[in-house]
Each structure stands twice: as structure tokens, then as C-alpha cells.
Design a protein around this motif. Structure first.
Motif, PDB file in Angstrom:
ATOM      1  N   VAL A  32     -36.966  -5.812   2.369  1.00  0.00           N
ATOM      2  CA  VAL A  32     -37.442  -7.008   3.058  1.00  0.00           C
ATOM      3  C   VAL A  32     -38.828  -6.772   3.645  1.00  0.00           C
ATOM      4  O   VAL A  32     -39.719  -7.604   3.539  1.00  0.00           O
ATOM      5  CB  VAL A  32     -36.451  -7.424   4.176  1.00  0.00           C
ATOM      6  CG1 VAL A  32     -37.002  -8.575   4.996  1.00  0.00           C
ATOM      7  CG2 VAL A  32     -35.106  -7.766   3.563  1.00  0.00           C
ATOM      8  N   ASP A  33     -39.039  -5.624   4.268  1.00  0.00           N
ATOM      9  CA  ASP A  33     -40.326  -5.310   4.888  1.00  0.00           C
ATOM     10  C   ASP A  33     -40.834  -4.004   4.282  1.00  0.00           C
ATOM     11  O   ASP A  33     -40.639  -2.933   4.842  1.00  0.00           O
ATOM     12  CB  ASP A  33     -40.167  -5.184   6.397  1.00  0.00           C
ATOM     13  CG  ASP A  33     -41.507  -5.076   7.113  1.00  0.00           C
ATOM     14  OD1 ASP A  33     -42.541  -4.975   6.431  1.00  0.00           O
ATOM     15  OD2 ASP A  33     -41.509  -5.075   8.350  1.00  0.00           O
ATOM     16  N   LYS A  34     -41.487  -4.103   3.130  1.00  0.00           N
ATOM     17  CA  LYS A  34     -41.916  -2.922   2.376  1.00  0.00           C
ATOM     18  C   LYS A  34     -43.078  -2.181   3.026  1.00  0.00           C
ATOM     19  O   LYS A  34     -43.348  -1.046   2.685  1.00  0.00           O
ATOM     20  CB  LYS A  34     -42.290  -3.325   0.949  1.00  0.00           C
ATOM     21  CG  LYS A  34     -41.115  -3.838   0.164  1.00  0.00           C
ATOM     22  CD  LYS A  34     -41.524  -4.275  -1.218  1.00  0.00           C
ATOM     23  CE  LYS A  34     -40.295  -4.846  -1.903  1.00  0.00           C
ATOM     24  NZ  LYS A  34     -40.549  -5.382  -3.185  1.00  0.00           N
ATOM     25  N   ASP A  35     -43.763  -2.839   3.948  1.00  0.00           N
ATOM     26  CA  ASP A  35     -44.940  -2.227   4.555  1.00  0.00           C
ATOM     27  C   ASP A  35     -44.618  -1.277   5.706  1.00  0.00           C
ATOM     28  O   ASP A  35     -45.445  -0.439   6.049  1.00  0.00           O
ATOM     29  CB  ASP A  35     -45.893  -3.310   5.062  1.00  0.00           C
ATOM     30  CG  ASP A  35     -46.476  -4.133   3.924  1.00  0.00           C
ATOM     31  OD1 ASP A  35     -46.628  -3.580   2.813  1.00  0.00           O
ATOM     32  OD2 ASP A  35     -46.765  -5.314   4.138  1.00  0.00           O
ATOM     33  N   PHE A  36     -43.447  -1.419   6.305  1.00  0.00           N
ATOM     34  CA  PHE A  36     -43.132  -0.636   7.481  1.00  0.00           C
ATOM     35  C   PHE A  36     -41.721  -0.067   7.395  1.00  0.00           C
ATOM     36  O   PHE A  36     -40.793  -0.772   7.024  1.00  0.00           O
ATOM     37  CB  PHE A  36     -43.246  -1.481   8.762  1.00  0.00           C
ATOM     38  CG  PHE A  36     -44.618  -2.025   8.978  1.00  0.00           C
ATOM     39  CD1 PHE A  36     -45.607  -1.241   9.542  1.00  0.00           C
ATOM     40  CD2 PHE A  36     -44.928  -3.318   8.599  1.00  0.00           C
ATOM     41  CE1 PHE A  36     -46.882  -1.733   9.734  1.00  0.00           C
ATOM     42  CE2 PHE A  36     -46.206  -3.827   8.795  1.00  0.00           C
ATOM     43  CZ  PHE A  36     -47.191  -3.031   9.359  1.00  0.00           C
ATOM     44  N   PRO A  37     -41.540   1.192   7.780  1.00  0.00           N
ATOM     45  CA  PRO A  37     -40.183   1.735   7.817  1.00  0.00           C
ATOM     46  C   PRO A  37     -39.413   1.163   9.004  1.00  0.00           C
ATOM     47  O   PRO A  37     -40.004   0.750  10.004  1.00  0.00           O
ATOM     48  CB  PRO A  37     -40.403   3.241   7.988  1.00  0.00           C
ATOM     49  CG  PRO A  37     -41.743   3.354   8.624  1.00  0.00           C
ATOM     50  CD  PRO A  37     -42.545   2.175   8.155  1.00  0.00           C
ATOM     51  N   TYR A  38     -38.106   1.157   8.884  1.00  0.00           N
ATOM     52  CA  TYR A  38     -37.211   0.765   9.963  1.00  0.00           C
ATOM     53  C   TYR A  38     -36.780   2.058  10.639  1.00  0.00           C
ATOM     54  O   TYR A  38     -36.235   2.954   9.997  1.00  0.00           O
ATOM     55  CB  TYR A  38     -36.010   0.023   9.377  1.00  0.00           C
ATOM     56  CG  TYR A  38     -34.950  -0.354  10.377  1.00  0.00           C
ATOM     57  CD1 TYR A  38     -35.210  -1.276  11.389  1.00  0.00           C
ATOM     58  CD2 TYR A  38     -33.679   0.195  10.295  1.00  0.00           C
ATOM     59  CE1 TYR A  38     -34.234  -1.636  12.298  1.00  0.00           C
ATOM     60  CE2 TYR A  38     -32.688  -0.171  11.203  1.00  0.00           C
ATOM     61  CZ  TYR A  38     -32.971  -1.076  12.201  1.00  0.00           C
ATOM     62  OH  TYR A  38     -31.995  -1.431  13.096  1.00  0.00           O
ATOM     63  N   ILE A  39     -37.033   2.177  11.929  1.00  0.00           N
ATOM     64  CA  ILE A  39     -36.681   3.384  12.673  1.00  0.00           C
ATOM     65  C   ILE A  39     -35.579   3.037  13.658  1.00  0.00           C
ATOM     66  O   ILE A  39     -35.690   2.074  14.415  1.00  0.00           O
ATOM     67  CB  ILE A  39     -37.902   3.965  13.410  1.00  0.00           C
ATOM     68  CG1 ILE A  39     -38.976   4.341  12.390  1.00  0.00           C
ATOM     69  CG2 ILE A  39     -37.505   5.172  14.250  1.00  0.00           C
ATOM     70  CD1 ILE A  39     -40.296   4.747  12.987  1.00  0.00           C
ATOM     71  N   VAL A  40     -34.511   3.839  13.614  1.00  0.00           N
ATOM     72  CA  VAL A  40     -33.371   3.562  14.475  1.00  0.00           C
ATOM     73  C   VAL A  40     -32.869   4.869  15.110  1.00  0.00           C
ATOM     74  O   VAL A  40     -32.696   5.866  14.415  1.00  0.00           O
ATOM     75  CB  VAL A  40     -32.246   2.837  13.692  1.00  0.00           C
ATOM     76  CG1 VAL A  40     -31.748   3.651  12.534  1.00  0.00           C
ATOM     77  CG2 VAL A  40     -31.108   2.436  14.601  1.00  0.00           C
ATOM     78  N   PRO A  41     -32.703   4.873  16.428  1.00  0.00           N
ATOM     79  CA  PRO A  41     -32.143   6.068  17.096  1.00  0.00           C
ATOM     80  C   PRO A  41     -30.621   6.037  17.047  1.00  0.00           C
ATOM     81  O   PRO A  41     -30.007   4.979  17.235  1.00  0.00           O
ATOM     82  CB  PRO A  41     -32.649   5.917  18.535  1.00  0.00           C
ATOM     83  CG  PRO A  41     -32.796   4.442  18.728  1.00  0.00           C
ATOM     84  CD  PRO A  41     -33.132   3.858  17.376  1.00  0.00           C
ATOM     85  N   VAL A  42     -30.012   7.180  16.769  1.00  0.00           N
ATOM     86  CA  VAL A  42     -28.551   7.274  16.747  1.00  0.00           C
ATOM     87  C   VAL A  42     -28.108   8.618  17.313  1.00  0.00           C
ATOM     88  O   VAL A  42     -28.837   9.606  17.230  1.00  0.00           O
ATOM     89  CB  VAL A  42     -27.970   7.096  15.320  1.00  0.00           C
ATOM     90  CG1 VAL A  42     -28.178   5.693  14.811  1.00  0.00           C
ATOM     91  CG2 VAL A  42     -28.553   8.089  14.357  1.00  0.00           C
ATOM     92  N   ASN A  43     -26.900   8.650  17.872  1.00  0.00           N
ATOM     93  CA  ASN A  43     -26.298   9.917  18.254  1.00  0.00           C
ATOM     94  C   ASN A  43     -25.907  10.643  16.977  1.00  0.00           C
ATOM     95  O   ASN A  43     -25.687  10.019  15.942  1.00  0.00           O
ATOM     96  CB  ASN A  43     -25.065   9.694  19.126  1.00  0.00           C
ATOM     97  CG  ASN A  43     -25.417   9.130  20.476  1.00  0.00           C
ATOM     98  OD1 ASN A  43     -26.462   9.439  21.032  1.00  0.00           O
ATOM     99  ND2 ASN A  43     -24.550   8.306  21.018  1.00  0.00           N
ATOM    100  N   PHE A  44     -25.763  11.948  17.060  1.00  0.00           N
ATOM    101  CA  PHE A  44     -25.461  12.708  15.849  1.00  0.00           C
ATOM    102  C   PHE A  44     -24.692  13.970  16.192  1.00  0.00           C
ATOM    103  O   PHE A  44     -24.647  14.416  17.332  1.00  0.00           O
ATOM    104  CB  PHE A  44     -26.756  13.090  15.121  1.00  0.00           C
ATOM    105  CG  PHE A  44     -27.549  14.144  15.836  1.00  0.00           C
ATOM    106  CD1 PHE A  44     -27.451  15.480  15.456  1.00  0.00           C
ATOM    107  CD2 PHE A  44     -28.378  13.824  16.903  1.00  0.00           C
ATOM    108  CE1 PHE A  44     -28.168  16.465  16.128  1.00  0.00           C
ATOM    109  CE2 PHE A  44     -29.100  14.797  17.568  1.00  0.00           C
ATOM    110  CZ  PHE A  44     -28.989  16.127  17.186  1.00  0.00           C
ATOM    111  N   SER A  45     -24.118  14.531  15.175  1.00  0.00           N
ATOM    112  CA  SER A  45     -23.598  15.887  15.232  1.00  0.00           C
ATOM    113  C   SER A  45     -24.147  16.582  13.994  1.00  0.00           C
ATOM    114  O   SER A  45     -24.767  15.944  13.141  1.00  0.00           O
ATOM    115  CB  SER A  45     -22.071  15.904  15.270  1.00  0.00           C
ATOM    116  OG  SER A  45     -21.538  15.290  14.128  1.00  0.00           O
TER     117      SER A  45
END
Length: 167
Positions: A32-45
Motif C-alpha cells: 500500500v505504501d511502497k515508499d516508506f517502511p512500516y515500523i512497529v514496536p513489539v515485546n519479544f523473547s
């Protein structure tokens, strides 16, 4: 990396830095938005194997929304995590610097099948935090939970430690 003196390549040190971080930020691309990455914070192990040098991250969340759809579709991501140690005021040279550690890289995304979700939740996700190890969690939520393993392909670390000079 501009400051090679801050680069961390030692596997044990990279794992130690990962262990200090609470959040991983995923960079995902979207049609949908090829010009910009989607950045998302998540908890992790995570799991790390010193013998093979392999690191895998585990994340989970609702089986709906942009993050879930992109993880299923793109199968690739970049990641970043950091730990701010201190803002250091260098009065003798009138400078300010951040003391920090950060890890970044790329990975391939694998969806965890339903048949393995409970095991991964118990052995990987909840085992990272002491209180979570004995927490009586709602297993009825698993069918609505998307779980992913990120197999690290590239990784690098950077450290501006407490007590260092030369900024």
C-alpha cells in the motif's frame, strides 16, 4: 558503521545486549505504501545458540491488523532494539552524548503453526520473565493469537558504554 570502535561483533556480547532490551522494533514493507517502511514496536523473547551462532526472536499478538497481515505476507523484516544507559554531560568539552547499546539486523519471518503455539508460549515467550514463568495465563486466547519466529539473517551491535571517553 562510522564508529568502528563502537561496533560489537562478539556473539556473547550481542546476546547480553539483546537481553537488556524490552522491545524490538520491526521494519516491514507494505504494498500500500511502497515508499516508506512500516515500523512497529513489539515485546519479544529469543533464543540464541552460541555453538551455531543462530538467534531467533519470537513475537505474538492479535491475528488481525497491519502488523499481522504484513508478517504473514512479506516473510522478511528488519529489526532494531536499544537500551539507553544514560545521557552523559561532558562539561570539560561542553558536549552531550548518549550512553547506549543497540542491536539491529534482518530476519526471515516464519509463522508458528497452531499445534506449536502453546509449547512456544510456555518455553520461549513466558520463560523470559521470572513472574511470567509461573503465571496462570489464559490458554483459551491461543486460537486468536498469531505467533511468529524471526530467524536472524544479519545482525550488528553498537555500544557507547558508560565511562567511555573520546566523544
Amino acid at each position: 558503521m562510522r564508529r568502528k570502535d563502537r561496533e560489537i561483533t562478539d556473539f556473547k556480547k550481542l546476546v547480553e545486549m539483546i537481553d537488556h532490551c524490552e522491545v524490538i522494533r520491526l521494519g516491514l514493507f507494505d504494498d500500500v505504501d511502497k515508499d516508506f517502511p512500516y515500523i512497529v514496536p513489539v515485546n519479544f523473547s529469543y533464543e540464541a545458540d552460541e555453538t551455531t551462532g543462530e538467534i531467533n526472536f519470537y513475537i505474538h499478538g492479535a491475528m488481525a491488523g497491519r502488523k499481522y497481515e504484513l508478517l504473514k505476507k512479506t516473510k522478511k523484516c528488519s529489526f532494531e532494539m536499544d537500551n539507553l544507559l544514560k545521557i552523559d554531560y561532558l562539561y570539560d568539552c561542553h558536549d552531550i552524548t548518549s550512553r547506549y547499546e543497540c542491536v539491529m539486523g534482518t530476519g526471515v519471518v516464519e509463522e508458528i503453526p497452531d499445534s506449536e503455539k502453546e509449547k512456544i508460549m510456555e518455553e520461549k515467550v513466558l520463560s523470559r520473565w521470572e513472574e511470567a514463568r509461573t503465571f496462570q495465563w489464559n490458554r483459551n486466547a491461543l486460537p486468536r493469537c498469531g505467533m511468529f519466529k524471526i530467524v536472524v539473517k544479519t545482525i550488528s551491535g553498537k555500544l557507547n558504554p558508560l565511562g567511555s571517553s573520546g566523544d
